[in-house]
Design a protein around this motif. Sequence first.
Motif, PDB file in Angstrom:
ATOM      1  N   VAL A 117      -4.682  24.704  51.560  1.00 19.98           N
ATOM      2  CA  VAL A 117      -6.088  25.182  52.042  1.00 19.98           C
ATOM      3  C   VAL A 117      -6.594  24.282  53.181  1.00 19.98           C
ATOM      4  O   VAL A 117      -6.410  23.069  53.142  1.00 19.98           O
ATOM      5  CB  VAL A 117      -6.874  25.116  50.679  1.00 19.98           C
ATOM      6  CG1 VAL A 117      -8.523  25.548  50.972  1.00 19.98           C
ATOM      7  CG2 VAL A 117      -6.332  25.843  49.502  1.00 19.98           C
ATOM      8  N   ALA A 118      -7.057  25.015  54.083  1.00 24.33           N
ATOM      9  CA  ALA A 118      -7.686  24.291  55.240  1.00 24.33           C
ATOM     10  C   ALA A 118      -8.790  23.082  54.836  1.00 24.33           C
ATOM     11  O   ALA A 118      -9.622  23.155  53.983  1.00 24.33           O
ATOM     12  CB  ALA A 118      -8.237  25.231  56.214  1.00 24.33           C
ATOM     13  N   LEU A 119      -8.527  22.072  55.641  1.00 22.54           N
ATOM     14  CA  LEU A 119      -9.072  20.748  55.137  1.00 22.54           C
ATOM     15  C   LEU A 119     -10.782  20.912  55.207  1.00 22.54           C
ATOM     16  O   LEU A 119     -11.451  20.536  54.271  1.00 22.54           O
ATOM     17  CB  LEU A 119      -8.845  19.748  56.210  1.00 22.54           C
ATOM     18  CG  LEU A 119      -9.671  18.320  55.898  1.00 22.54           C
ATOM     19  CD1 LEU A 119      -9.014  17.965  54.581  1.00 22.54           C
ATOM     20  CD2 LEU A 119      -8.991  17.383  57.203  1.00 22.54           C
ATOM     21  N   PRO A 120     -11.325  21.586  56.125  1.00 21.36           N
ATOM     22  CA  PRO A 120     -12.951  21.910  56.135  1.00 21.36           C
ATOM     23  C   PRO A 120     -13.275  22.726  54.926  1.00 21.36           C
ATOM     24  O   PRO A 120     -14.399  22.402  54.282  1.00 21.36           O
ATOM     25  CB  PRO A 120     -13.065  22.562  57.310  1.00 21.36           C
ATOM     26  CG  PRO A 120     -11.971  22.913  58.110  1.00 21.36           C
ATOM     27  CD  PRO A 120     -10.927  22.400  57.430  1.00 21.36           C
ATOM     28  N   VAL A 121     -12.389  23.466  54.481  1.00 20.05           N
ATOM     29  CA  VAL A 121     -12.677  24.348  53.066  1.00 20.05           C
ATOM     30  C   VAL A 121     -12.712  23.213  51.804  1.00 20.05           C
ATOM     31  O   VAL A 121     -13.366  23.477  50.892  1.00 20.05           O
ATOM     32  CB  VAL A 121     -11.779  25.482  52.983  1.00 20.05           C
ATOM     33  CG1 VAL A 121     -11.977  26.263  51.609  1.00 20.05           C
ATOM     34  CG2 VAL A 121     -11.855  26.362  54.377  1.00 20.05           C
ATOM     35  N   VAL A 122     -11.554  22.486  52.118  1.00 19.72           N
ATOM     36  CA  VAL A 122     -11.474  21.510  50.798  1.00 19.72           C
ATOM     37  C   VAL A 122     -12.622  20.838  50.541  1.00 19.72           C
ATOM     38  O   VAL A 122     -13.220  20.507  49.703  1.00 19.72           O
ATOM     39  CB  VAL A 122     -10.102  20.836  51.089  1.00 19.72           C
ATOM     40  CG1 VAL A 122      -9.919  19.872  49.916  1.00 19.72           C
ATOM     41  CG2 VAL A 122      -8.974  21.803  51.148  1.00 19.72           C
ATOM     42  N   ARG A 123     -12.949  20.228  51.963  1.00 17.96           N
ATOM     43  CA  ARG A 123     -14.133  19.015  52.233  1.00 17.96           C
ATOM     44  C   ARG A 123     -15.402  19.769  51.440  1.00 17.96           C
ATOM     45  O   ARG A 123     -16.157  19.294  50.667  1.00 17.96           O
ATOM     46  CB  ARG A 123     -14.351  18.927  53.546  1.00 17.96           C
ATOM     47  CG  ARG A 123     -13.440  17.787  53.934  1.00 17.96           C
ATOM     48  CD  ARG A 123     -14.003  16.813  54.994  1.00 17.96           C
ATOM     49  NE  ARG A 123     -13.035  16.097  55.731  1.00 17.96           N
ATOM     50  CZ  ARG A 123     -12.614  16.098  56.774  1.00 17.96           C
ATOM     51  NH1 ARG A 123     -13.074  16.943  57.581  1.00 17.96           N
ATOM     52  NH2 ARG A 123     -11.622  15.173  57.159  1.00 17.96           N
ATOM     53  N   ASP A 124     -15.590  21.089  51.938  1.00 16.09           N
ATOM     54  CA  ASP A 124     -16.839  21.671  51.651  1.00 16.09           C
ATOM     55  C   ASP A 124     -16.699  22.003  50.121  1.00 16.09           C
ATOM     56  O   ASP A 124     -17.894  21.589  49.203  1.00 16.09           O
ATOM     57  CB  ASP A 124     -16.928  23.109  52.155  1.00 16.09           C
ATOM     58  CG  ASP A 124     -18.073  24.121  51.803  1.00 16.09           C
ATOM     59  OD1 ASP A 124     -18.907  23.638  51.471  1.00 16.09           O
ATOM     60  OD2 ASP A 124     -17.785  25.382  51.688  1.00 16.09           O
ATOM     61  N   PHE A 125     -15.566  22.425  49.489  1.00 14.22           N
ATOM     62  CA  PHE A 125     -15.465  22.826  48.047  1.00 14.22           C
ATOM     63  C   PHE A 125     -15.920  21.593  47.249  1.00 14.22           C
ATOM     64  O   PHE A 125     -16.661  21.441  46.330  1.00 14.22           O
ATOM     65  CB  PHE A 125     -14.146  23.228  47.838  1.00 14.22           C
ATOM     66  CG  PHE A 125     -13.977  23.632  46.476  1.00 14.22           C
ATOM     67  CD1 PHE A 125     -14.434  24.628  45.712  1.00 14.22           C
ATOM     68  CD2 PHE A 125     -13.157  22.537  45.702  1.00 14.22           C
ATOM     69  CE1 PHE A 125     -13.828  24.865  44.370  1.00 14.22           C
ATOM     70  CE2 PHE A 125     -12.992  22.876  44.328  1.00 14.22           C
ATOM     71  CZ  PHE A 125     -13.334  23.750  43.585  1.00 14.22           C
ATOM     72  N   THR A 126     -15.224  20.297  47.881  1.00 15.96           N
ATOM     73  CA  THR A 126     -15.208  19.225  46.720  1.00 15.96           C
ATOM     74  C   THR A 126     -16.625  18.664  46.980  1.00 15.96           C
ATOM     75  O   THR A 126     -17.007  17.975  45.916  1.00 15.96           O
ATOM     76  CB  THR A 126     -14.209  18.000  47.250  1.00 15.96           C
ATOM     77  OG1 THR A 126     -13.981  18.023  48.546  1.00 15.96           O
ATOM     78  CG2 THR A 126     -12.749  18.514  46.361  1.00 15.96           C
ATOM     79  N   ALA A 127     -17.150  18.555  48.040  1.00 20.42           N
ATOM     80  CA  ALA A 127     -18.560  18.078  48.078  1.00 20.42           C
ATOM     81  C   ALA A 127     -19.569  18.702  47.284  1.00 20.42           C
ATOM     82  O   ALA A 127     -20.376  18.064  46.608  1.00 20.42           O
ATOM     83  CB  ALA A 127     -18.981  18.014  49.697  1.00 20.42           C
ATOM     84  N   THR A 128     -19.351  20.250  47.386  1.00 23.49           N
ATOM     85  CA  THR A 128     -20.347  20.707  46.641  1.00 23.49           C
ATOM     86  C   THR A 128     -20.258  20.541  44.981  1.00 23.49           C
ATOM     87  O   THR A 128     -21.137  20.609  44.204  1.00 23.49           O
ATOM     88  CB  THR A 128     -20.273  22.420  47.038  1.00 23.49           C
ATOM     89  OG1 THR A 128     -20.215  22.522  48.235  1.00 23.49           O
ATOM     90  CG2 THR A 128     -21.526  23.302  46.442  1.00 23.49           C
ATOM     91  N   VAL A 129     -18.809  20.764  44.802  1.00 26.76           N
ATOM     92  CA  VAL A 129     -18.463  20.376  43.101  1.00 26.76           C
ATOM     93  C   VAL A 129     -19.044  19.177  42.825  1.00 26.76           C
ATOM     94  O   VAL A 129     -19.887  19.180  41.609  1.00 26.76           O
ATOM     95  CB  VAL A 129     -17.108  20.765  42.888  1.00 26.76           C
ATOM     96  CG1 VAL A 129     -16.794  20.117  41.626  1.00 26.76           C
ATOM     97  CG2 VAL A 129     -16.789  22.155  43.105  1.00 26.76           C
ATOM     98  N   ARG A 130     -18.793  18.001  43.589  1.00 28.67           N
ATOM     99  CA  ARG A 130     -19.471  16.908  43.405  1.00 28.67           C
ATOM    100  C   ARG A 130     -20.789  16.860  43.000  1.00 28.67           C
ATOM    101  O   ARG A 130     -21.339  16.301  42.157  1.00 28.67           O
ATOM    102  CB  ARG A 130     -19.029  15.826  44.468  1.00 28.67           C
ATOM    103  CG  ARG A 130     -19.069  14.179  43.984  1.00 28.67           C
ATOM    104  CD  ARG A 130     -18.456  13.335  44.899  1.00 28.67           C
ATOM    105  NE  ARG A 130     -17.044  13.695  44.951  1.00 28.67           N
ATOM    106  CZ  ARG A 130     -16.389  13.819  46.343  1.00 28.67           C
ATOM    107  NH1 ARG A 130     -17.085  14.009  47.431  1.00 28.67           N
ATOM    108  NH2 ARG A 130     -14.981  14.041  46.095  1.00 28.67           N
ATOM    109  N   GLU A 131     -21.505  17.495  44.200  1.00 27.31           N
ATOM    110  CA  GLU A 131     -23.036  17.276  44.192  1.00 27.31           C
ATOM    111  C   GLU A 131     -23.626  18.261  42.850  1.00 27.31           C
ATOM    112  O   GLU A 131     -24.427  17.388  42.024  1.00 27.31           O
ATOM    113  CB  GLU A 131     -23.423  18.107  45.385  1.00 27.31           C
ATOM    114  CG  GLU A 131     -24.738  17.979  45.840  1.00 27.31           C
ATOM    115  CD  GLU A 131     -25.069  18.706  47.181  1.00 27.31           C
ATOM    116  OE1 GLU A 131     -26.172  19.293  47.227  1.00 27.31           O
ATOM    117  OE2 GLU A 131     -24.432  18.322  48.028  1.00 27.31           O
ATOM    118  N   ARG A 132     -22.897  19.128  42.698  1.00 28.36           N
ATOM    119  CA  ARG A 132     -23.568  19.987  41.391  1.00 28.36           C
ATOM    120  C   ARG A 132     -23.444  19.285  40.167  1.00 28.36           C
ATOM    121  O   ARG A 132     -24.105  19.335  39.197  1.00 28.36           O
ATOM    122  CB  ARG A 132     -22.948  21.308  41.640  1.00 28.36           C
ATOM    123  CG  ARG A 132     -23.303  22.447  42.682  1.00 28.36           C
ATOM    124  CD  ARG A 132     -22.890  23.620  42.544  1.00 28.36           C
ATOM    125  NE  ARG A 132     -23.215  24.061  41.294  1.00 28.36           N
ATOM    126  CZ  ARG A 132     -22.963  25.621  40.724  1.00 28.36           C
ATOM    127  NH1 ARG A 132     -22.072  26.316  41.467  1.00 28.36           N
ATOM    128  NH2 ARG A 132     -23.054  25.969  39.771  1.00 28.36           N
TER     129      ARG A 132
END
Length: 298
Positions: free
Chosen positions: A43-58
Amino acid sequence: MFASLSDRITQALSSLRGKGRLSDADIAASIGEIRRALLDADVALPVVRDFTATVRERAEQAELSKVLNPAQQIVKIVHEELTRILGGHTRDLRFAKRGPTVYLLAGLQGAGKTTLAGKLGKWLREQGHTPLLVAADLQRPNAVQQLQIVGDGAGVAVWAPEPGNGVGNPVEVARTGVQHARDAFYDVVVVDTAGRLGVDAEMMQQAADIRDAVDPQEILFVIDAMIGQDAVTTANAFAEGVGFTGVVLSKLDGDARGGAALSVASITGVPVMFASTGEKVGDFERFHADRMASRILD
Ligand code: GDP
């Protein structure tokens, strides 16, 4: 597809299940494992970053360390965020208000466009439409004949270049094909276009010229889900060179790691509309991001 990714995410989440209360460290460890699983699946790095940051925040906002069934909550968050990166809600295909609706297929050679033309034609026929497939791929020697075979298999008519209607000129073939659809009362035209093995300026220009000649309601970008990390560069090149309104993931039946499938919608902001799951004309389905997310979390 997704077998290893699915195993690892499920495992990361199930390690939380036995615990009544979750510490911040438990949650961080799970998210870290999901992050590594996504990266290993290409999975492309920006997508992984966005995904994990949002999951962490939520997860932080949900104050998981205080709720009663924290593991369930985090599974829900991961499901919702996977659905989001896969493009969210499925939208319907657009149809022209008047005159034939035109769908243009674009993508690299071998992506699965010609095969898709037949699948889409059959699917449209089953929805009560009268589709016409147009063979505007004049690059590959057998492409026209292949589309004719595909059309026969799908029970869908094919417009192929013949003397007088644009032999050697794909823009003319597409234009006369749409005209023929108008005259002969076909209501949807699916235009197959040429691809190259790699992104190529001339091919891109040709697809753009066909687009300008037939003014399609949808441009469907077909991408082979097996191409891994190259998915992002290829998708961006087509987004810039031709533009597209929907993504079709082909070869989802393969055993690739699934990163392309997971990256394209998120990177381009264009939803995945269909999935191609085999070589046969019936191996084709509407793509639903939430169902795909459920499959990964199964
Ligand atoms: P095009 O060059 O983009 O028109 O690609 P084709 O439609 O000719 O497909 C290239 C190859 O991939 C062919 O051998 C197809 O049979 C195969 N193919 C297309 N879609 C799928 C799919 O969803 N799954 C599998 N396994 N093979 C596919």
